[in-house]
Design an enzyme around this catalytic site. Structure first.
Site, mmCIF file in Angstrom:
data_model
loop_
_atom_site.group_PDB
_atom_site.id
_atom_site.type_symbol
_atom_site.label_atom_id
_atom_site.label_comp_id
_atom_site.label_asym_id
_atom_site.label_seq_id
_atom_site.Cartn_x
_atom_site.Cartn_y
_atom_site.Cartn_z
ATOM 1 N N GLU A 1 4.980 2.052 4.840
ATOM 2 C CA GLU A 1 4.463 0.809 4.031
ATOM 3 C C GLU A 1 3.841 1.274 2.679
ATOM 4 O O GLU A 1 4.008 0.408 1.936
ATOM 5 C CB GLU A 1 3.410 -0.077 4.855
ATOM 6 C CG GLU A 1 4.226 -0.737 6.191
ATOM 7 C CD GLU A 1 3.120 -1.509 6.981
ATOM 8 O OE1 GLU A 1 3.226 -2.802 6.951
ATOM 9 O OE2 GLU A 1 2.312 -0.907 7.539
ATOM 10 N N TYR B 1 -8.007 -20.193 -14.106
ATOM 11 C CA TYR B 1 -7.037 -19.675 -13.256
ATOM 12 C C TYR B 1 -6.299 -18.398 -13.607
ATOM 13 O O TYR B 1 -5.716 -17.806 -12.606
ATOM 14 C CB TYR B 1 -6.180 -20.960 -12.495
ATOM 15 C CG TYR B 1 -5.304 -21.755 -13.618
ATOM 16 C CD1 TYR B 1 -4.316 -21.310 -14.170
ATOM 17 C CD2 TYR B 1 -5.776 -22.979 -14.067
ATOM 18 C CE1 TYR B 1 -3.580 -21.964 -15.143
ATOM 19 C CE2 TYR B 1 -5.189 -23.753 -15.171
ATOM 20 C CZ TYR B 1 -4.105 -23.388 -15.470
ATOM 21 O OH TYR B 1 -3.382 -23.891 -16.419
ATOM 22 N N GLU C 1 -7.033 -7.906 5.630
ATOM 23 C CA GLU C 1 -8.217 -8.449 5.815
ATOM 24 C C GLU C 1 -9.182 -7.734 4.840
ATOM 25 O O GLU C 1 -9.925 -8.382 4.149
ATOM 26 C CB GLU C 1 -8.887 -8.333 7.048
ATOM 27 C CG GLU C 1 -8.105 -9.216 8.326
ATOM 28 C CD GLU C 1 -7.000 -8.273 9.124
ATOM 29 O OE1 GLU C 1 -6.407 -7.598 8.366
ATOM 30 O OE2 GLU C 1 -6.914 -8.528 10.240
ATOM 31 N N LYS D 1 1.739 -11.865 4.325
ATOM 32 C CA LYS D 1 2.615 -10.801 4.147
ATOM 33 C C LYS D 1 4.096 -11.153 4.676
ATOM 34 O O LYS D 1 4.460 -11.439 5.821
ATOM 35 C CB LYS D 1 1.909 -9.485 4.994
ATOM 36 C CG LYS D 1 2.926 -8.051 4.965
ATOM 37 C CD LYS D 1 2.270 -7.240 5.650
ATOM 38 C CE LYS D 1 2.735 -5.847 5.396
ATOM 39 N NZ LYS D 1 1.975 -4.713 6.217
#
Length: 124
Positions: free
Chosen positions: A21, A53, A72, A98
């Site tokens: 990954e 933003y 997390e 994801k």
């Protein structure tokens, strides 16, 4: 009070516990919600009176570019930066999705949602 949402910020990043990954990467979508007082900007029509933003998106993209094993961990970093960079934010929430996580079965996406209030120091 009001809420500003920046939804579905798309990033290609390299988060995950598997070594592959970190090499191959995958697509992520991030949504940020900040709770803040919007009364001044509603009256003034000035960007300086609100939470920009574009700046929220920049924070997300910068934190997504730093590899972590767990999303997390990335979400917490984003929350920390939002509170650090935008003093008017009372509470923030981050959802990281994801896409195509490398797990067995027919799974399209996994996600985490975390939120944090502004911590106020207690006066003596």
């Amino acid at each position: 009070m009001g809420i500003i949402r920046v939804e579905d910020i798309r990033c290609y990043a390299y988060h995950g516990c598997m070594d592959e990954e970190g090499i191959i990467g995958t697509d992520f979508s991030i949504t940020v919600e900040v709770k803040t007082d919007l009364s001044a900007s509603a009256k003034s029509d000035k960007l300086s009176d609100t939470v920009d933003y574009v700046a929220i998106s920049r924070v997300v993209q910068e934190e997504m570019s730093t590899r972590s094993k767990l999303i997390e961990h990335v979400a917490q970093r984003i929350l920390n930066r939002l509170m650090q960079e935008f003093p008017s934010v009372e509470k923030s929430k981050v959802v990281i999705v994801k896409h195509k996580a490398p797990i067995q079965g027919d799974v399209q996406r996994v996600s985490v949602e975390m939120e944090a209030p502004r911590k106020r120091s207690k006066s003596l």
